[in-house]
Each structure stands twice: as structure tokens, then as C-alpha cells.
Design an enzyme around this catalytic site. Structure first.
Site, mmCIF file in Angstrom:
data_model
loop_
_atom_site.group_PDB
_atom_site.id
_atom_site.type_symbol
_atom_site.label_atom_id
_atom_site.label_comp_id
_atom_site.label_asym_id
_atom_site.label_seq_id
_atom_site.Cartn_x
_atom_site.Cartn_y
_atom_site.Cartn_z
ATOM 1 N N HIS A 54 0.850 -1.191 0.000
ATOM 2 C CA HIS A 54 0.000 0.000 0.000
ATOM 3 C C HIS A 54 0.886 1.241 0.000
ATOM 4 O O HIS A 54 2.025 1.211 0.478
ATOM 5 C CB HIS A 54 -0.880 0.027 1.244
ATOM 6 C CG HIS A 54 -1.978 -0.982 1.251
ATOM 7 N ND1 HIS A 54 -3.125 -0.812 1.985
ATOM 8 C CD2 HIS A 54 -2.114 -2.173 0.616
ATOM 9 C CE1 HIS A 54 -3.927 -1.844 1.806
ATOM 10 N NE2 HIS A 54 -3.324 -2.697 0.986
ATOM 11 N N GLU A 56 0.871 3.899 1.832
ATOM 12 C CA GLU A 56 1.333 4.309 3.160
ATOM 13 C C GLU A 56 2.482 3.434 3.653
ATOM 14 O O GLU A 56 3.462 3.940 4.214
ATOM 15 C CB GLU A 56 0.203 4.212 4.194
ATOM 16 C CG GLU A 56 -1.022 5.011 3.865
ATOM 17 C CD GLU A 56 -2.113 4.198 3.183
ATOM 18 O OE1 GLU A 56 -3.276 4.361 3.565
ATOM 19 O OE2 GLU A 56 -1.804 3.408 2.272
ATOM 20 N N CYS A 84 -6.387 1.968 5.738
ATOM 21 C CA CYS A 84 -7.038 0.718 6.140
ATOM 22 C C CYS A 84 -6.486 0.312 7.516
ATOM 23 O O CYS A 84 -5.566 0.954 8.030
ATOM 24 C CB CYS A 84 -6.751 -0.368 5.101
ATOM 25 S SG CYS A 84 -5.032 -0.944 5.117
ATOM 26 N N CYS A 87 -2.613 -0.183 7.510
ATOM 27 C CA CYS A 87 -1.851 1.056 7.396
ATOM 28 C C CYS A 87 -2.012 1.931 8.641
ATOM 29 O O CYS A 87 -1.057 2.579 9.064
ATOM 30 C CB CYS A 87 -2.258 1.793 6.130
ATOM 31 S SG CYS A 87 -1.778 0.891 4.633
#
Length: 153
Positions: A54, A56, A84, A87
Site C-alpha cells: 500500500h 502508506e 485501512c 496502514c
């Protein structure tokens, strides 16, 4: 334009790069206490075939390597989409001072939309600001998923 908006513009540019590569358009940057970008990332889950690639996670990892420390206590994460649970956990575990995000994630958001992990009694929670360039952040995602739907017909 505020400083938060200026940094979100940089994250949006990364989100657009992700979209151009067929990745879900989310971009993130980490800024140190001096205002220098020390980490950046965009979704690369398809490219790397990794569930943890992801935006992040990649930005936080890069910042930690640059600082040679897992502690990002004086840093700010800017991300175009609400993190999410994974993260949000990385935000807490890295000790980030602030989290600034654009659009809400009604399906997977862990900072306000589905759950609010930062309301729990964890060792560290960041200061949070949402809705920074929310409309633009949302439009990038909407356009991406609309194009996918149109191409699958």
C-alpha cells in the site's frame, strides 16, 4: 493554499502515477520536522503481487530507512485515502506525529469510516486531519474505477 494542501498535492501526483500503471490510485508521502519529503509511495500491489504494498506502507518504510530509525515521531504522513487497518497500525507503530488524509474509505477505512482505531487505548495515536483536498482525492479514485467498469463491458 495551506501547507497541508501543498503536501497533499504531492501525494495526489503519486496517486495519479499509480493509476497510470493500473494500480488503485492512492499516493502517500512522509514529511520530516523540517518539511522535507523523506518517504513516498503509491499503491504497487499488482506490480509487486504483494498484499502489503500500500502507498502508506511504502512511504513509511522509505522514511524509516532514510532516518535509520523505526520511530517517525516528528513526521507527518499525507495520504490521499483514509488508511485501512493495516496502514493505520503502521502509523501507530511508527509513532507518526500526524496523519493527514483526503478522501474517506467507506469500505476499508480505519480512521473514521468503518472503525476508528485511533479512539482505542493504543500506546501511540497520531493527531488526525481529514478531508484535505477531499474532492480531488475522491475524483481520482472515482475516475479510475469508472474506467475499469467501462473497459470490462
Amino acid at each position: 493554499m495551506t501547507l497541508d494542501e501543498e503536501y497533499m498535492e504531492k501525494a495526489l501526483a503519486l496517486a495519479e502515477k499509480a493509476a497510470s500503471l493500473g494500480e488503485v490510485p492512492v499516493g502517500a508521502i512522509v514529511v520530516d520536522k523540517n518539511g522535507k519529503v523523506i518517504g513516498e509511495g503509491y499503491n504497487r500491489r499488482e506490480e509487486l503481487q504483494s498484499p502489503i504494498a500500500h502507498a502508506e506502507m511504502l512511504a513509511i518504510e522509505q522514511a524509516a530507512k532514510r532516518l535509520q530509525s523505526r520511530r517517525l515521531t516528528d513526521c507527518i504522513l499525507y495520504v490521499t485515502l483514509e488508511p485501512c487497518p493495516m496502514c493505520a497500525g503502521a502509523v501507530m507503530n511508527s509513532g507518526l506525529k500526524r496523519l493527514v488524509y483526503g478522501a474517506f474509505d467507506e469500505k476499508n477505512g480505519a480512521c473514521a469510516s468503518v472503525v476508528t482505531l485511533f479512539d482505542e487505548k493504543f500506546t501511540h495515536v497520531p493527531l488526525v486531519r481529514s478531508r484535505v483536498l477531499e474532492k480531488r482525492c475522491g475524483e481520482v479514485l472515482t475516475a479510475f474505477f469508472s474506467e475499469i467498469r467501462n473497459n470490462s463491458d
